[in-house]
Design an enzyme around this catalytic site. Structure first.
Site, PDB file in Angstrom:
ATOM      1  N   HIS A 105       0.679  -1.326  -0.212  1.00  0.00           N
ATOM      2  CA  HIS A 105       0.062   0.256  -0.126  1.00  0.00           C
ATOM      3  C   HIS A 105       0.863   1.239   0.059  1.00  0.00           C
ATOM      4  O   HIS A 105       1.275   1.720   0.927  1.00  0.00           O
ATOM      5  CB  HIS A 105      -0.963  -0.031   1.186  1.00  0.00           C
ATOM      6  N   GLU A 146       1.351   3.923   2.667  1.00  0.00           N
ATOM      7  CA  GLU A 146       1.846   3.735   4.159  1.00  0.00           C
ATOM      8  C   GLU A 146       3.256   3.558   4.205  1.00  0.00           C
ATOM      9  O   GLU A 146       4.033   2.711   4.500  1.00  0.00           O
ATOM     10  CB  GLU A 146       1.199   2.191   4.359  1.00  0.00           C
ATOM     11  N   HIS A 175       2.651  -3.173   7.022  1.00  0.00           N
ATOM     12  CA  HIS A 175       1.802  -1.970   6.608  1.00  0.00           C
ATOM     13  C   HIS A 175       1.663  -0.887   7.699  1.00  0.00           C
ATOM     14  O   HIS A 175       2.080  -0.971   8.785  1.00  0.00           O
ATOM     15  CB  HIS A 175       0.369  -2.774   6.834  1.00  0.00           C
ATOM     16  N   GLU A 218       1.409  -3.911  11.602  1.00  0.00           N
ATOM     17  CA  GLU A 218       0.619  -2.707  11.660  1.00  0.00           C
ATOM     18  C   GLU A 218       1.211  -1.557  12.403  1.00  0.00           C
ATOM     19  O   GLU A 218       1.461  -2.019  13.604  1.00  0.00           O
ATOM     20  CB  GLU A 218      -0.819  -2.996  11.780  1.00  0.00           C
TER      21      GLU A 218
END
Ligand code: ZN
Length: 605
Positions: free
Chosen positions: A320, A323, A416, A486
């Site tokens: 992504h 990010e 992420h 994350e």
């Protein structure tokens, strides 16, 4: 300061718009395989802003004012009711030709490209916006009052809904004036900007005079649903913030998170390869080309001289593009794994690491938030990736499979950023194993890292995420330790960093403790593993099935607001806005699409 000097013209920094001879020579020397291609007919300026790594020490979050939503809505309504008093002057568009400079030859000013707007005199304080650089994504800027601008972001290609990442610059500032910016086409129903997060800024004058890099700034920050209707139902959201700049005629960059471009990665990898101490510990290989023709590389890290049998670990990041913190964590992990510490040596002696640092290069180059140039979320394509549409996923999956055939593949992790939750945590996969072995690695991380939050970890197998790397590789290849790591875009809500933004130091801390946790997880005595297994037993974590509604963050589908019923908007706000016409909507009209170019062919094809 002089209005026009060698460095500046009309308050605009010249260096963004032309390359020096020295820079041109450097590019000639660079391997052409790694030059940035956009894959679109989008102009990329000769220069990207220079990045200064040094950043402020820990920066506190702001405390949201109780009345901020009310005030922001009042301002919005005033803008609608007194629409004919607004300037409504388009002062930047990244794709449309400029009515201000269309007849001017850039060579007149010794430049290769001209800005969209050029101030007419020293008294003209109109800001000069720019985003036509790598990872930049401002589509249009509309001046609505002397010091207030509405901003529209460029959605990901072939999508209408991926806007969250932002990165642009503005020049010709005036000191101590209060500016207000409203980014009016945001998509997510909620944002960490309502929980204390501030945008990142970078002042060229500050960087030059005080060696200050990116810092958090802005006040009266609010994220709310506005009155612009979306085609497929629901409304857009606005991020509004006010800011005062410290210098006259400064150039300021504003971003959602610390930018990390493909060029930055290429420079880093080149440096890594040429480091005499490191080059025997790492091999750089070509994985495949992206749709736009950029070369995607992977690294193999290990002790290649000892014949000891090694376990395999695969780590990937930046699927992504918005990010960006994932790239910093990845870079710090590579630094650690190729470093001189005793722990790094143990890791290289016992493991072979295969690392794909940037899975979505085209998205990064073009300033996308989530998708690739085919308009798809690459983290939904892992079950059956298409060689042409999702080449990096297809080839990374082959790489994972090959690693599994060669050796005991013990860990996979994809890195992420998370835009709705605070803290650093992991998602894993709960299988049929009654001992819940998948909990062990995250718990070891918790023990090694003061910012890691085990309570935020989640091990559910959500239906809508079957195509993510975590679930698809876990199912197909039975890798028990199959995770996403994350990290919040904002900061922590517990421990010593509570109320502070995450910064590069934190990214470094999590990268290092992740590597140390690998040692703890696989050392022969299993001392720390036994401890956490006991903890799992005692706390009956075994049967825990946490259903965390909030965890639908960035690995998952962020856009629950596609379903208007799910929109989390205060009722008062709905009532006030429904009665208004769509004045703001007119500013987004006539946005022409930026077409894609056909993919570049590989040599010899
Ligand atoms: Zn993500």
């Amino acid at each position: 300061m002089d209005f026009n000097t060698d460095e500046f013209f009309y308050g605009i920094n010249k260096s963004l718009y032309y390359k020096t001879e020295e820079q041109k020579n450097e590019i000639k020397k660079m391997d052409p395989e790694y030059l940035t291609r956009t894959g679109t007919d989008f102009v990329l300026l000769p220069n990207s802003p220079e990045f200064i790594n040094h950043n402020e020490p820990f920066e506190p979050m702001y405390i949201p004012k109780q009345t901020i939503l009310e005030e922001s809505l009042r301002r919005e309504i005033e803008r609608i009711c007194f629409a004919d008093t607004l300037l409504n002057k388009v002062v930047f568009d990244c794709a449309d030709p400029s009515p201000f400079t269309k007849d001017v030859d850039p060579a007149t000013y010794g430049l290769e490209v001209l800005p969209y707007y050029m101030p007419q005199s020293k008294e003209d304080s109109t800001l000069v916006f720019e985003s036509r650089f790598e990872s930049g994504n401002l589509r249009r800027a509309i001046q609505i009052c002397d010091y207030e601008y509405n901003l529209i972001l460029k959605p990901d290609y072939y999508t209408t809904m991926n806007t969250q990442w932002f990165y642009f610059s503005l020049s010709n500032t005036r000191k101590d004036v209060e500016y207000r910016f409203n980014i009016i086409n945001m998509m997510k129903p909620d944002s960490l900007y309502n929980s204390g997060m501030k945008p990142l800024m970078y002042s060229e004058q500050g960087a030059k005079q005080k060696k200050i890099g990116w810092f958090r700034d802005g006040h009266e920050i609010c994220y709310y649903q506005n009155n612009m209707k979306r085609k497929n139902g629901g409304f857009y959201y606005t991020l509004t913030f006010a800011v005062k700049f410290q210098y006259d005629f400064d150039c300021i960059y504003i971003a959602h998170c610390y930018p990390y471009t493909f060029t930055h990665l290429c420079r880093y990898l080149k440096q890594l390869e040429s480091d005499p101490a490191k080059k025997n510990r790492v091999k750089r290989k070509q994985l495949c080309q992206t749709i736009a023709g950029n070369m995607c590389d992977f690294l193999i890290i290990g002790d290649f001289n000892n014949g000891k049998e090694k376990k395999g670990i695969v780590i990937t990041s930046r699927v992504h593009p918005g990010e960006t913190m994932a790239s910093y964590v990845m870079e710090y992990m590579i630094d650690f794994l190729t470093g001189n510490t005793h722990e790094a040596r143990i890791l290289r002696e016992n493991f072979i690491f295969k690392i794909v640092p940037m899975l979505n290069i085209d998205g990064v180059v073009n300033g996308n938030y989530r998708c690739n140039l085919a308009g798809v979320d690459l983290n939904r394509q892992w079950i059956d990736p298409n060689k042409k549409q999702h080449p990096t996923i297809y080839h990374t999956k082959q790489l994972v499979k090959k690693t599994k055939e060669e050796r005991d593949l013990v860990l996979f992790c994809d890195i992420h950023g998370h835009s709705r939750k605070k803290n650093i945590f992991m998602y894993g996969c709960q299988g049929k194993d009654p001992n819940r072995k998948e909990l062990v690695f995250p718990m070891l991380n918790r023990n090694n890292c003061s910012v890691f939050s085990f309570k935020d970890c989640c091990f559910l197998l959500q239906k809508d995420r079957e195509g993510s790397a975590r679930i698809a590789l876990w199912r197909e290849l039975s890798i028990i330790n199959c995770y996403t790591l994350e990290m919040s875009f904002c900061g922590a809500d517990f421990g010593k960093y509570e109320y502070f933004h995450f910064n590069l130091d934190i990214y470094k801390e999590i990268a290092q403790s992740f590597c140390l946790s690998i040692i703890d997880c696989y050392e022969p005595e299993q001392i720390k593993v036994k401890q956490v297994m006991e903890e799992i037993e005692q706390n009956s974590l075994k049967n825990q099935q946490k259903d965390d509604k909030n965890n639908s963050g960035d690995e998952g589908s962020d856009y629950s607001n596609d379903d208007p019923k799910e929109q989390a908007m205060p009722q008062q706000q709905q009532i006030q806005l429904q009665n208004n016409d769509q004045q703001l909507g007119s500013q987004t009209k006539k946005l022409k699409k930026i077409p894609l170019l056909p993919p570049k062919k590989k040599k010899g094809q």
